[in-house]
Design an enzyme around this catalytic site. Structure first.
Site, PDB file in Angstrom:
ATOM      1  N   PRO A  67      40.874  88.241  33.604  1.00  0.00           N
ATOM      2  CA  PRO A  67      40.604  86.870  33.141  1.00  0.00           C
ATOM      3  C   PRO A  67      40.224  86.611  31.693  1.00  0.00           C
ATOM      4  O   PRO A  67      40.399  86.004  30.864  1.00  0.00           O
ATOM      5  CB  PRO A  67      40.258  85.964  34.256  1.00  0.00           C
ATOM      6  N   LYS A 171      47.700  84.790  19.374  1.00  0.00           N
ATOM      7  CA  LYS A 171      47.725  84.500  20.686  1.00  0.00           C
ATOM      8  C   LYS A 171      46.889  83.039  20.585  1.00  0.00           C
ATOM      9  O   LYS A 171      47.585  81.869  21.223  1.00  0.00           O
ATOM     10  CB  LYS A 171      46.991  85.116  21.744  1.00  0.00           C
TER      11      LYS A 171
END
Length: 298
Positions: A67, A171
């Protein structure tokens, strides 16, 4: 295809990637702290490693799906990290949403002959489930070409954006568009609802016009997780490049007050927030809503 990919992190993105690799005839070795997930991967024919280094030792490419920046450094660096096990010719794919400097730290620690690419995923969980991820890659294009066959089973498109870190910049831009769209769409639908227009009818009409988007069409499928992290990364990058980002700041504040339940209620014809007119009722809808997530990493 006589090649093996290590998948480190079997969460909502990593597990579908492992599944598509196996379906494509690619050897897969996995590492995750969740035994239930590794057992599930083993039933697909994946080999289970007991450390990130052990997973990397068997692989031609090592795809990291954990994560946070800290998690990526933890699984890549150190005596039990992926870089310790990576063999010459292997390529590390950093697939998490990261700051470019994290990618640089991993690349600086890579042993000779081990390539590092930042390979940020767009398309979300549904893209991963469908094997149709849009991949934004930064790094040496020759290294990317070396692993392209191992990307095909789980991607719909692969875009090389520039040197290492460029994929993460791309991103971040993608994430800003994503969260800003959700804010604009929910606000517009709530405005129309209060103006007396049926939300479902208007939404279908908007899909036939220039405002159509995947976000508009799939709004009820959005999990609304990770907005805090994504927009924090936007703020960091904006500060580094000296750009004011008022839309990002508005999205950051707005997303703190939007939950999956809010969106479901709006799309069903109810108010976006439980209080129909929050300003009149004095209700504070800016309190942050935690987004639960299962963190599974080596």
């Amino acid at each position: 295809m006589a090649a093996t990919v290590a998948v480190i992190g079997l969460g909502a993105m990593g597990f579908p990637v492992a599944r598509h690799l196996r379906a494509g005839g690619v050897g897969v070795v996995v590492r995750d702290l969740d035994d239930a997930l590794t057992e599930k991967a083993a039933r697909l024919g994946a080999h289970v490693a007991t450390s990130a280094a052990g997973a990397a030792d068997e692989a031609d490419a090592i795809a990291v799906f954990v994560p946070t920046d800290r998690d990526v450094l933890d699984v890549c660096l150190g005596p039990a990290g992926a870089l310790a096990g990576a063999r010459a010719g292997a390529v590390v794919l950093l697939c998490s949403s990261l700051r470019p400097e994290t990618c640089a730290k991993v690349a600086a620690a890579a042993p000779p002959g081990v390539g590092v690419l930042d390979a940020a995923l767009t398309g979300g969980v549904r893209g991963a489930e469908a094997g149709a991820v849009n991949l934004l890659v930064g790094g040496d294009p020759a290294v990317l070409d070396r692993v392209r066959p191992l990307l095909e089973p789980w991607t719909a498109a692969v875009h090389h954006l520039g040197p290492l870190g460029s994929g993460q910049v791309g991103k971040t831009a993608n994430n800003l568009v994503h969260w800003a769209q959700i804010c604009a769409i929910t606000e517009a639908l709530e405005l129309a609802r209060r103006g007396g227009v049926d939300v479902a009818v208007l939404r279908r009409a908007l899909m036939d016009g220039p405002t159509d988007s995947r976000t508009l069409r799939e709004l009820e499928q959005m999990r609304l997780t990770w907005h805090a992290k994504d927009l924090a990364n936007t703020a960091v990058l904006a500060n580094e490049v000296g750009l004011a980002t008022p839309v990002a700041e508005t999205a950051r504040r707005t997303m703190q007050g939007i939950t999956v339940a809010d969106v479901a209620r709006l799309l069903a014809g109810g108010p976006l927030h439980e209080a129909d007119h929050p300003a009149e009722h004095g209700t504070d809808h800016t309190a942050e809503h935690a987004s639960p997530a299962t963190v599974t990493f080596p």
